[in-house]
Design a protein around this motif. Structure first.
Motif, short mmCIF file in Angstrom:
data_model
loop_
_atom_site.label_atom_id
_atom_site.label_comp_id
_atom_site.label_asym_id
_atom_site.label_seq_id
_atom_site.Cartn_x
_atom_site.Cartn_y
_atom_site.Cartn_z
N ARG A 61 0.84 -1.44 -0.01
CA ARG A 61 0.10 -0.11 -0.01
C ARG A 61 0.74 1.14 -0.06
N GLU A 62 1.99 1.31 1.06
CA GLU A 62 2.67 2.35 0.97
C GLU A 62 3.40 2.72 -0.36
N SER A 63 3.67 1.39 -1.06
CA SER A 63 4.63 1.53 -2.36
C SER A 63 3.56 2.30 -3.37
N GLN A 64 2.21 2.09 -3.14
CA GLN A 64 1.29 2.77 -4.28
C GLN A 64 1.14 4.06 -4.13
N THR A 65 1.08 4.48 -2.77
CA THR A 65 1.18 5.95 -2.15
C THR A 65 2.34 6.84 -2.59
N MET A 66 3.61 6.06 -2.42
CA MET A 66 4.66 6.85 -2.99
C MET A 66 4.83 6.88 -4.36
N LYS A 67 4.34 6.16 -5.04
CA LYS A 67 4.45 6.10 -6.72
C LYS A 67 3.54 7.26 -6.88
N SER A 68 2.40 7.39 -6.32
CA SER A 68 1.35 8.42 -6.69
C SER A 68 2.06 9.80 -6.26
N ASP A 69 2.73 9.73 -4.99
CA ASP A 69 3.30 11.10 -4.73
C ASP A 69 4.45 11.58 -5.70
N LEU A 70 5.23 10.59 -6.15
CA LEU A 70 6.39 10.96 -7.05
C LEU A 70 5.82 11.51 -8.26
N MET A 71 4.69 11.14 -8.93
CA MET A 71 4.11 11.02 -10.18
C MET A 71 3.75 12.77 -10.08
N GLY A 72 2.94 12.82 -8.88
CA GLY A 72 2.58 14.41 -8.70
C GLY A 72 3.62 15.24 -8.53
N LEU A 73 4.68 15.06 -7.87
CA LEU A 73 5.59 15.94 -7.80
C LEU A 73 6.47 16.14 -9.30
N ILE A 74 6.37 15.26 -9.82
CA ILE A 74 7.09 15.09 -11.24
C ILE A 74 6.21 16.22 -12.15
N THR A 75 4.97 15.86 -12.09
CA THR A 75 3.91 16.64 -12.87
C THR A 75 3.86 18.32 -12.41
N GLU A 76 3.98 18.42 -11.34
CA GLU A 76 4.01 19.59 -10.78
C GLU A 76 5.16 20.65 -11.41
N ARG A 77 6.06 19.94 -11.37
CA ARG A 77 7.50 20.59 -11.83
C ARG A 77 7.68 20.48 -13.35
N GLY A 78 6.41 19.96 -13.88
CA GLY A 78 6.59 20.40 -15.41
C GLY A 78 7.03 19.16 -16.26
N GLY A 79 7.24 18.11 -15.55
CA GLY A 79 7.90 16.98 -16.07
C GLY A 79 6.80 16.07 -16.46
N ASN A 80 7.26 14.87 -17.20
CA ASN A 80 6.54 13.65 -17.40
C ASN A 80 7.03 12.43 -16.86
N PRO A 81 6.02 11.91 -16.09
CA PRO A 81 6.26 10.74 -15.30
C PRO A 81 6.72 9.50 -15.97
N ASP A 82 7.89 9.08 -15.79
CA ASP A 82 8.40 7.72 -16.61
C ASP A 82 7.90 6.64 -15.81
N ASP A 83 6.87 6.16 -15.98
CA ASP A 83 6.20 4.81 -15.25
C ASP A 83 6.64 3.46 -15.65
N SER A 84 7.85 3.58 -15.79
CA SER A 84 8.76 2.16 -16.00
C SER A 84 9.29 1.59 -14.91
N SER A 85 10.17 0.63 -15.11
CA SER A 85 10.95 0.29 -13.88
C SER A 85 12.51 0.26 -14.67
N THR A 86 13.48 -0.05 -13.58
CA THR A 86 14.71 0.02 -14.09
C THR A 86 15.05 -1.44 -14.49
#
Length: 150
Positions: free
Chosen positions: A47-72
């Motif tokens: 559950r925390e990982s899903q929340t963390m993902k959402s938070d990171l995507m929000g921060l990226i978008t707020e800074r004008g970026g495009n979230p890279d929703d892939s893995s390493t």
């Protein structure tokens, strides 16, 4: 503050968070027959990982970026290695949970590097530092398992 550095660093953390989520999907239900006491902690990590993902995507978008929703690539290789090891049969409960610990260590290292890089804006630093606290807490719950199985 250069938003491109912040966005790049946040995308790296997003990729690692996606690695965690995909890695968690590899933990089979039969593991909990042997380690039932860890099931609730594990569910909380998911559950925390899903929340963390959402938070990171929000921060990226707020800074004008495009979230890279892939893995390493490293994460994909590690998951493939797990699949190969598990294909040889037998009880893989210990090995599977050791891989959870390994993944948590890698995520902690990446988060620490991101915080030390100086590439994060103040708001991102706060969010990433909070996520690192959660990673360390989840790692702590599984760290004793690693000592037991060594």
């Amino acid at each position: 503050m250069d938003n491109s550095k912040t966005v790049s660093t946040l995308n790296d953390l997003l990729n690692i968070t996606n690695d965690r989520i995909q890695g968690f999907a590899k933990v089979e239900e039969k593991v909990w027959d042997s380690y039932s006491g860890l099931k609730n902690d594990y569910d909380q990590m998911v559950r925390e990982s899903q929340t963390m993902k959402s938070d990171l995507m929000g921060l990226i978008t707020e800074r004008g970026g495009n979230p890279d929703d892939s893995s390493t690539t490293a994460g994909a290789l590690h998951r493939t290695w797990i699949d190969i090891k598990n294909s040889f049969g037998g009880d893989h409960a210990e090995s599977t949970l050791e891989n959870v610990v390994f993944g948590e260590k890698a995520a902690i290292d990446a988060y620490q590097e991101a915080l030390q890089s100086g590439d994060l804006c103040p708001q991102s630093t706060v969010v990433v530092a909070d996520q690192l606290v959660k990673l360390r807490a989840s790692y702590g719950k599984f760290e004793t398992l690693e000592r037991i199985t060594e």
